[in-house]
Design an enzyme around this catalytic site. Structure first.
Site, short mmCIF file in Angstrom:
data_model
loop_
_atom_site.label_atom_id
_atom_site.label_comp_id
_atom_site.label_asym_id
_atom_site.label_seq_id
_atom_site.Cartn_x
_atom_site.Cartn_y
_atom_site.Cartn_z
CD GLU A 435 5.36 -50.12 16.66
OE1 GLU A 435 5.43 -50.66 17.54
OE2 GLU A 435 6.35 -49.88 15.88
C1 LIG Z 1 -1.44 -48.43 24.97
C2 LIG Z 1 -0.04 -48.54 24.63
C3 LIG Z 1 0.44 -49.53 24.06
C4 LIG Z 1 1.77 -49.57 23.89
N1 LIG Z 1 2.60 -50.76 23.56
C5 LIG Z 1 3.83 -50.64 23.50
C6 LIG Z 1 4.42 -51.92 23.36
O1 LIG Z 1 3.90 -52.77 22.98
N2 LIG Z 1 5.99 -51.88 23.37
C7 LIG Z 1 6.69 -50.72 23.71
O2 LIG Z 1 7.78 -50.68 23.58
N3 LIG Z 1 5.86 -49.43 23.77
C8 LIG Z 1 4.77 -49.49 23.75
N4 LIG Z 1 3.91 -48.29 23.67
C9 LIG Z 1 4.87 -47.19 23.88
C10 LIG Z 1 4.45 -46.01 22.73
O3 LIG Z 1 5.33 -46.80 21.72
C11 LIG Z 1 4.95 -44.66 23.14
O4 LIG Z 1 4.00 -44.30 24.26
C12 LIG Z 1 5.34 -43.75 22.17
O5 LIG Z 1 6.34 -44.43 21.31
C13 LIG Z 1 5.47 -42.52 22.62
O6 LIG Z 1 6.44 -42.49 23.44
P1 LIG Z 1 6.23 -41.64 24.96
O7 LIG Z 1 4.88 -41.92 25.38
O8 LIG Z 1 7.34 -41.72 25.93
O9 LIG Z 1 6.00 -39.94 24.41
P2 LIG Z 1 7.12 -39.03 24.26
O10 LIG Z 1 8.29 -39.50 23.75
O11 LIG Z 1 7.36 -38.52 25.52
O12 LIG Z 1 6.36 -37.95 23.30
C14 LIG Z 1 5.44 -36.78 23.82
C15 LIG Z 1 4.82 -36.00 22.49
O13 LIG Z 1 6.25 -35.22 22.01
C16 LIG Z 1 6.36 -35.68 20.69
N5 LIG Z 1 7.79 -35.86 20.51
C17 LIG Z 1 8.80 -36.33 21.24
N6 LIG Z 1 10.06 -36.40 20.71
C18 LIG Z 1 9.90 -35.67 19.51
C19 LIG Z 1 10.61 -35.51 18.25
N7 LIG Z 1 12.12 -35.65 18.20
N8 LIG Z 1 10.09 -34.62 17.43
C20 LIG Z 1 8.99 -34.18 17.33
N9 LIG Z 1 7.90 -34.57 18.29
C21 LIG Z 1 8.53 -35.47 19.47
C22 LIG Z 1 5.78 -36.77 20.36
O14 LIG Z 1 5.18 -36.82 19.19
C23 LIG Z 1 4.47 -36.82 21.45
O15 LIG Z 1 3.41 -36.06 20.72
C24 LIG Z 1 2.63 -48.27 23.99
C25 LIG Z 1 1.91 -47.20 24.25
C26 LIG Z 1 0.59 -47.01 24.91
C27 LIG Z 1 -0.01 -46.13 25.60
#
Ligand SMILES: Cc1cc2nc3c(=O)[nH]c(=O)nc-3n(C[C@H](O)[C@H](O)[C@H](O)COP(=O)(O)OP(=O)(O)OC[C@H]3O[C@@H](n4cnc5c(N)ncnc54)[C@H](O)[C@@H]3O)c2cc1C
Length: 587
Positions: A435
């Site tokens: 989220e």
């Molecule tokens: C168990 C689980 C359930 C989930 N459920 C859902 C769901 O129901 N629906 C859905 O759509 N998604 C879902 N997600 C996805 C979740 O919302 C994403 O994993 C999350 O938004 C982070 O995206 P990412 O994993 O690609 O990490 P990334 O975007 O790659 O981020 C990696 C790190 O970089 C940082 N970062 C990235 N961009 C920036 C920025 N611009 N500024 C500062 N820091 C940054 C982040 O804070 C993080 O620490 C789920 C994930 C998990 C693990």
């Protein structure tokens, strides 16, 4: 594993004394709630959570969900629990009466949701997302879509999911690649979504996916994303279920925690395209989805409070029972006698109570907004907008510390799965990630919620706190609490003015500002709680032990958590130069 008990007395205290629930009920025209109905609702929720959902928490962790021939099979007992949950009307709590809902205030559903999230967070994620989808559909969908999809979600016949994330599009949703091509009165959706919570299960006959995808003529970036309803089973004109749609869960993630919540890789359109229906206008999907995301962000903040409460109760039981240490007179003592164990338990207790106060207040502000007229509405909207990233960011980060302390109170046994403390620690770890990560919440707070309005909304909130501190009549015993809050408030004002003077540093200092505000708001509300408790303890029918405990807990919060406000101010004022100074190759 220790049993879970909804902390009914503290929840009621927050409703009555922090939120002023009876005044809220009068304001929104629901007086009957203040005179008994809410008691019955909370009692019933506590019964279902404590007796049905909590006992499934460990089973769900051990067994998890699995992908079988029929699709995802949830852990044993979950389908029966969901049936009971739906038949008791819990999914319909806040929805309008016109769609079969009970139109109750959000703050009541927040207290009820605390029960579900503490009892069994993996289970409760399913209704959390469904609630957000109902709100998004009610706000943005056409009447025809509402007529087909909303009522069965409200009745608990179906559940819903949120499909944003793709392999290349996580925090940065501008990179979404899923496509939707017009095909008569509907669209054909193709693409892959990952990490989809409760993307498939057998608990209900249908699942409604809210999916972000791009139309063929979509502009690049977030302005080219549209929102679609994609049902697992197509719905006939008479509301009966038709053919299976071209969408399925193709694999399940193996995770650190929330094992019973299936996290699915979803494939849309392997056989020509899943039928989808546009919600809202083309290319406005992200704005529509934000209705669901804002609801879910507050919901995830609530998960932080709820898992912290569960971890606290678990640690408290262990500290009472575990005998360790000997006094000079030779008597053996339990863990409760050790000041450092007390420190950990008090951090857990006071942090959780501060979170409860902020969470319920944020929800009640949402209720006021829902019923507000013109001018008042825009101030309330700004306040809800401001609270949301703090509730999500600060509370889920604090939950990490509190669930970790829960393990620590258990000593070595905390590290052993059998005790159960480790599950709360593992389950909590997802909260600052999904989220919108903590980093993303902080960007929202400093950017959209602060700099974009020249700090006006935050200045207004800090001004209200200042006024309350200036007018509060506290007993002498709480004088130190007041001066600690005043000092934290001054630090908060200084942090805001530093940010306004240094807007280019916003993304470097955002998390510190978010944490600073979380601790500050917690202190403000704990002070209010202590003051009310001091007043109430004078009454002949007062539960003096509870009222004294509240005051001591507030004092502890201000002594142990509030100094972190000054620490965050110092970090903010240091700016971001050092963190960007070294070359990428030096990492
Ligand atoms: C168990 C689980 C359930 C989930 N459920 C859902 C769901 O129901 N629906 C859905 O759509 N998604 C879902 N997600 C996805 C979740 O919302 C994403 O994993 C999350 O938004 C982070 O995206 P990412 O994993 O690609 O990490 P990334 O975007 O790659 O981020 C990696 C790190 O970089 C940082 N970062 C990235 N961009 C920036 C920025 N611009 N500024 C500062 N820091 C940054 C982040 O804070 C993080 O620490 C789920 C994930 C998990 C693990």
């Amino acid at each position: 594993m220790s049993e879970y008990r909804f902390p009914r007395q503290d929840a009621q205290f927050v409703l009555d004394q922090i939120v002023n629930f009876s005044a809220l009920c009068a304001e929104i025209g629901q007086d009957d709630l203040a005179t008994g109905l809410s008691d019955a609702i909370l009692d019933e929720a506590a019964r279902l959570g404590e007796q049905v959902l909590a006992p499934l928490n460990k089973i769900g962790d051990q067994q998890g969900a699995v992908l079988g021939e029929r699709g995802v099979e949830e852990a044993i007992g979950f389908a029966g629990a969901f049936k009971q949950f739906a038949e008791s009307g819990w999914p319909s709590l806040v929805a309008p009466e016109a769609v079969g809902g009970q139109a109750l205030p959000k703050v009541i559903s927040t207290a009820v949701n605390e029960v579900w999230q503490s009892s069994n967070m993996a289970f409760a994620l399913c209704p959390l997302l469904t609630q957000g989808a109902i709100e998004a559909l009610l706000t943005h969908a056409s009447d025809a879509l509402k007529a087909t999809y909303v009522t069965p979600l409200v009745s608990g016949e179906w559940t819903a999911t949120m499909n944003l994330t793709e392999p290349d599009a996580g925090s940065d949703l501008a990179a979404i690649k899923s496509r939707a091509v017009p095909d008569g009165d509907h669209y054909r959706v193709t693409g892959q979504k990952i990490f989809i919570t409760w993307g498939d299960h057998q608990m209900t006959d249908n699942i409604i996916h809210l999916v972000l995808a791009r139309l063929p003529d979509a502009p690049a970036g977030v302005k080219g994303i549209s929102l679609f309803v994609v049902p697992k089973f197509l719905v006939n004109a008479d509301g009966s279920l038709g053919e299976r749609n071209d969408v399925k869960a193709v694999s399940l993630e193996h995770k650190l925690g929330i094992h019973a919540s299936p996290t699915c890789v979803m494939s849309f359109g392997d056989n020509g395209g899943a039928l989808g229906y546009l919600v809202g206008e083309p290319h406005t999907g992200l704005a529509c989805m934000f209705t669901m995301m804002n609801d879910a962000r507050q919901g995830v903040g609530l998960q932080g409070l709820a898992i912290a409460e569960r971890a606290y109760q678990h640690a408290r039981t262990y500290a009472h029972e575990r005998i360790q240490g000997t006094l000079r007179d030779g008597s053996r003592v339990n863990l409760m006698k050790h000041p450092d164990v007390r420190r950990m338990l008090m951090l857990m207790k006071s942090g959780t109570e501060a979170m409860r106060a902020l969470m319920y207040l944020a929800s009640a502000t949402g209720d006021q907004l829902h019923h507000a007229q013109d001018a008042g509405a825009s101030i309330l909207q700004s306040r809800v907008d401001l609270y949301t990233p703090i509730v999500k960011g600060w509370m889920t980060e604090l939950a990490q510390e509190i669930t970790s302390l829960g393990v620590q109170v258990h000593g070595g046994m905390g590290f052993i799965e059998e005790t159960g403390a480790a599950q709360f620690f593992r389950d909590a770890r997802i909260l600052p990630i999904y989220e919108g990560t903590t980093g993303i919440q902080a960007l929202d707070l400093v950017g959209r919620k602060t700099l974009s309005n020249g700090g006006e909304d935050l200045t207004l909130l800090l001004g209200e706190i200042e006024l309350e501190l200036a007018n509060i009549a506290l007993p002498d015993t709480l004088a130190s609490v007041l001066s600690q809050c005043q000092s934290a408030l001054n630090d908060g004002k200084e942090a805001l003015s530093w940010l306004l003077d240094n807007p280019k540093q916003a993304s470097a200092v955002g998390v510190s500002l978010m944490m600073l505000l979380g601790y500050l708001l917690g202190g403000w509300l704990m002070l209010r709680a202590a003051n009310k408790a001091a007043e109430l303890s004078e009454r002949p029918d007062a539960d003096t032990a509870f009222m004294m405990t509240k005051q001591h807990t507030a004092k502890f919060y201000c002594e142990h958590y509030l100094p972190r406000v000054a620490m965050h101010l110092a970090i903010i004022k240091a700016g971001g130069d050092s963190l960007m100074a070294i070359d990428e190759t030096q990492f």
